[in-house]
Design a protein around this motif. Structure first.
Motif, PDB file in Angstrom:
ATOM      1  N   VAL A 193      -8.363   3.136 -11.277  1.00  0.00           N
ATOM      2  CA  VAL A 193      -7.479   4.216 -11.710  1.00  0.00           C
ATOM      3  C   VAL A 193      -6.319   4.300 -10.738  1.00  0.00           C
ATOM      4  O   VAL A 193      -6.504   4.591  -9.551  1.00  0.00           O
ATOM      5  N   GLY A 194      -5.114   4.023 -11.252  1.00  0.00           N
ATOM      6  CA  GLY A 194      -3.929   3.997 -10.408  1.00  0.00           C
ATOM      7  C   GLY A 194      -3.536   2.563 -10.103  1.00  0.00           C
ATOM      8  O   GLY A 194      -4.390   1.745  -9.731  1.00  0.00           O
ATOM      9  N   CYS A 195      -2.240   2.257 -10.266  1.00  0.00           N
ATOM     10  CA  CYS A 195      -1.779   0.885 -10.020  1.00  0.00           C
ATOM     11  C   CYS A 195      -0.574   0.882  -9.096  1.00  0.00           C
ATOM     12  O   CYS A 195       0.381   0.145  -9.295  1.00  0.00           O
ATOM     13  N   GLY A 196      -0.634   1.729  -8.064  1.00  0.00           N
ATOM     14  CA  GLY A 196       0.362   1.681  -7.008  1.00  0.00           C
ATOM     15  C   GLY A 196       0.009   0.563  -6.041  1.00  0.00           C
ATOM     16  O   GLY A 196      -0.668  -0.408  -6.408  1.00  0.00           O
ATOM     17  N   LEU A 197       0.437   0.695  -4.806  1.00  0.00           N
ATOM     18  CA  LEU A 197       0.183  -0.362  -3.824  1.00  0.00           C
ATOM     19  C   LEU A 197      -1.300  -0.657  -3.661  1.00  0.00           C
ATOM     20  O   LEU A 197      -1.721  -1.809  -3.657  1.00  0.00           O
ATOM     21  N   MET A 198      -2.106   0.404  -3.549  1.00  0.00           N
ATOM     22  CA  MET A 198      -3.531   0.200  -3.307  1.00  0.00           C
ATOM     23  C   MET A 198      -4.258  -0.219  -4.573  1.00  0.00           C
ATOM     24  O   MET A 198      -5.034  -1.177  -4.580  1.00  0.00           O
ATOM     25  N   GLY A 199      -4.018   0.503  -5.664  1.00  0.00           N
ATOM     26  CA  GLY A 199      -4.711   0.191  -6.903  1.00  0.00           C
ATOM     27  C   GLY A 199      -4.409  -1.207  -7.403  1.00  0.00           C
ATOM     28  O   GLY A 199      -5.310  -1.938  -7.847  1.00  0.00           O
TER      29      GLY A 199
ATOM     30  N   ARG B  37       1.711  -3.592 -14.113  1.00  0.00           N
ATOM     31  CA  ARG B  37       1.545  -4.975 -14.554  1.00  0.00           C
ATOM     32  C   ARG B  37       2.568  -5.885 -13.862  1.00  0.00           C
ATOM     33  O   ARG B  37       2.245  -6.989 -13.422  1.00  0.00           O
ATOM     34  N   ARG B  38       3.816  -5.394 -13.767  1.00  0.00           N
ATOM     35  CA  ARG B  38       4.847  -6.188 -13.079  1.00  0.00           C
ATOM     36  C   ARG B  38       4.492  -6.389 -11.615  1.00  0.00           C
ATOM     37  O   ARG B  38       4.684  -7.480 -11.058  1.00  0.00           O
ATOM     38  N   ARG B  39       3.997  -5.337 -10.979  1.00  0.00           N
ATOM     39  CA  ARG B  39       3.631  -5.435  -9.564  1.00  0.00           C
ATOM     40  C   ARG B  39       2.537  -6.486  -9.367  1.00  0.00           C
ATOM     41  O   ARG B  39       2.593  -7.304  -8.437  1.00  0.00           O
ATOM     42  N   LEU B  40       1.544  -6.463 -10.227  1.00  0.00           N
ATOM     43  CA  LEU B  40       0.456  -7.433 -10.131  1.00  0.00           C
ATOM     44  C   LEU B  40       0.941  -8.852 -10.408  1.00  0.00           C
ATOM     45  O   LEU B  40       0.583  -9.797  -9.700  1.00  0.00           O
ATOM     46  N   THR B  41       1.760  -9.003 -11.435  1.00  0.00           N
ATOM     47  CA  THR B  41       2.285 -10.325 -11.774  1.00  0.00           C
ATOM     48  C   THR B  41       3.131 -10.882 -10.632  1.00  0.00           C
ATOM     49  O   THR B  41       3.005 -12.052 -10.263  1.00  0.00           O
ATOM     50  N   ASP B  42       3.988 -10.030 -10.053  1.00  0.00           N
ATOM     51  CA  ASP B  42       4.837 -10.467  -8.941  1.00  0.00           C
ATOM     52  C   ASP B  42       3.992 -10.899  -7.746  1.00  0.00           C
ATOM     53  O   ASP B  42       4.295 -11.894  -7.082  1.00  0.00           O
ATOM     54  N   SER B  43       2.924 -10.152  -7.473  1.00  0.00           N
ATOM     55  CA  SER B  43       2.072 -10.484  -6.338  1.00  0.00           C
ATOM     56  C   SER B  43       1.362 -11.819  -6.565  1.00  0.00           C
ATOM     57  O   SER B  43       1.279 -12.660  -5.653  1.00  0.00           O
ATOM     58  N   LEU B  44       0.853 -12.028  -7.769  1.00  0.00           N
ATOM     59  CA  LEU B  44       0.186 -13.295  -8.068  1.00  0.00           C
ATOM     60  C   LEU B  44       1.174 -14.453  -8.029  1.00  0.00           C
ATOM     61  O   LEU B  44       0.845 -15.555  -7.568  1.00  0.00           O
ATOM     62  N   ASP B  45       2.399 -14.205  -8.493  1.00  0.00           N
ATOM     63  CA  ASP B  45       3.431 -15.251  -8.437  1.00  0.00           C
ATOM     64  C   ASP B  45       3.765 -15.607  -6.987  1.00  0.00           C
ATOM     65  O   ASP B  45       3.992 -16.778  -6.662  1.00  0.00           O
TER      66      ASP B  45
ATOM     67  N   ALA C  51      -7.883   5.198  -7.277  1.00  0.00           N
ATOM     68  CA  ALA C  51      -6.900   4.841  -6.243  1.00  0.00           C
ATOM     69  C   ALA C  51      -5.566   5.518  -6.528  1.00  0.00           C
ATOM     70  O   ALA C  51      -4.508   4.904  -6.410  1.00  0.00           O
ATOM     71  N   VAL C  52      -5.630   6.800  -6.908  1.00  0.00           N
ATOM     72  CA  VAL C  52      -4.395   7.548  -7.160  1.00  0.00           C
ATOM     73  C   VAL C  52      -3.856   8.083  -5.832  1.00  0.00           C
ATOM     74  O   VAL C  52      -4.436   7.855  -4.771  1.00  0.00           O
ATOM     75  N   ALA C  53      -2.741   8.811  -5.907  1.00  0.00           N
ATOM     76  CA  ALA C  53      -2.091   9.317  -4.693  1.00  0.00           C
ATOM     77  C   ALA C  53      -3.028  10.216  -3.889  1.00  0.00           C
ATOM     78  O   ALA C  53      -3.939  10.844  -4.434  1.00  0.00           O
ATOM     79  N   GLU C  54      -2.786  10.256  -2.591  1.00  0.00           N
ATOM     80  CA  GLU C  54      -3.639  11.002  -1.664  1.00  0.00           C
ATOM     81  C   GLU C  54      -3.369  12.502  -1.784  1.00  0.00           C
ATOM     82  O   GLU C  54      -2.844  13.152  -0.860  1.00  0.00           O
TER      83      GLU C  54
END
Length: 285
Positions: free
Chosen positions: A10-16, A44-52, A90-93
């Motif tokens: 849950v949450g797709c920021g830096l940590m999620g 999704r873009r963040r994850l794709t960029d990291s894998l790339d 993994a949402v905001a603190e």
């Protein structure tokens, strides 16, 4: 012990996004929940960029990148996590936000043995467990940024956490995510931040009082103490707002002056100078 094959994040920021990437690369079916369609697309873009980036740096092959992406799916509805065996929040603190998420997950995740984990830097795990009907299956899992690189996960059982939950979470972190673990008591800051935060705040105070410039503080610790990154560059990486939240949580629990956020840190957060993620912190990016 049952292997976890279906993970919810849950949450797709830096940590999620980091947790989701690690899990997908390890072969898990990962469903990521975000608050809105735009947030899900950004995740999704963040994850794709990291894998790339991993592909360009030779950390994984094109086939491995494609397989990881195929294991990732996204939703805007927490109810879609109903079939997950393990869910990591993994949402905001923010206490209220995490409380709401845990209450909703408790209602929506139908597997009676599912573990609900919270990735928090400082909030009491027992407070989040207490808002669910299954506190014995709630545990803290504190990941470190960047998650794909940092090998450590702190496991924090609350007073209400069952020993079986701790055993299953330990096994999942090791076999499911390829991480090493340490166990911490459910007290603000756990192990790492209880030691790290006073050091980071001391570096801020040195700049605040004019004792040293940021670059001199960082070079001093990098070259004089063999730290891979100086404290102020590390703060910029962590996020000054996140560091302030952790410091406030520590100070609230212990009332020790060394945990109190310095005025300079508060002013920088108020000005939006949050570090790397905003483009400016103690350094410009």
């Amino acid at each position: 012990m049952e292997n976890v094959s279906r993970l919810g994040v849950v949450g797709c920021g830096l940590m999620g996004s980091g947790i989701a990437e690690v899990a997908a690369r390890q072969g898990l079916d990962v469903l990521v929940a975000e608050a809105s369609q735009s947030s899900a697309e950004a995740g999704r873009r963040r994850l794709t960029d990291s894998l790339d980036r991993g592909l360009r740096r030779g950390k994984l092959t094109e086939e491995q990148r494609d397989q990881a992406l195929a294991r990732l799916s996204f939703t805007c509805h927490l109810g879609d996590l109903a079939d997950r065996q393990f869910v990591i929040e993994a949402v905001a603190e923010q206490r209220d936000l995490k409380t709401t998420v845990m209450q909703t997950l408790d209602k929506e995740v139908v597997d009676p043995r599912a573990i609900l984990a919270t990735n928090t830097s400082s909030l009491p795990i027992v407070d989040l467990a207490a808002v669910t009907s299954r506190p014995e299956q709630v545990i803290g899992m504190h990941f470190f940024n960047p998650v794909p690189v940092q090998p450590l996960v702190e496991l924090i059982p609350a007073l209400t956490t069952a020993s079986e939950t701790l055993e299953r979470a330990t096994d999942f972190a090791a076999r499911g995510l390829g991480k090493r673990t340490i166990q911490a008591t459910d007290r603000s800051g756990f192990v790492v931040n209880a030691l790290l935060v006073p050091y980071l705040l001391a570096a801020v105070r040195m700049v605040e009082t004019g004792t040293a410039r940021p670059e001199d503080v960082d070079q001093g610790m990098e070259l004089g103490c063999a730290h891979p990154m100086g404290p102020l560059r590390l703060l910029d990486l962590i996020g000054l707002d996140t560091a302030q939240s952790v410091a406030e949580s520590l100070y609230e629990e212990f009332k020790e002056p060394l945990y109190a956020p310095p005025a300079l840190l508060r002013r920088m957060v108020a000005a939006g100078r949050l570090g790397r993620k905003s483009g400016h912190g103690f350094y410009a990016y």
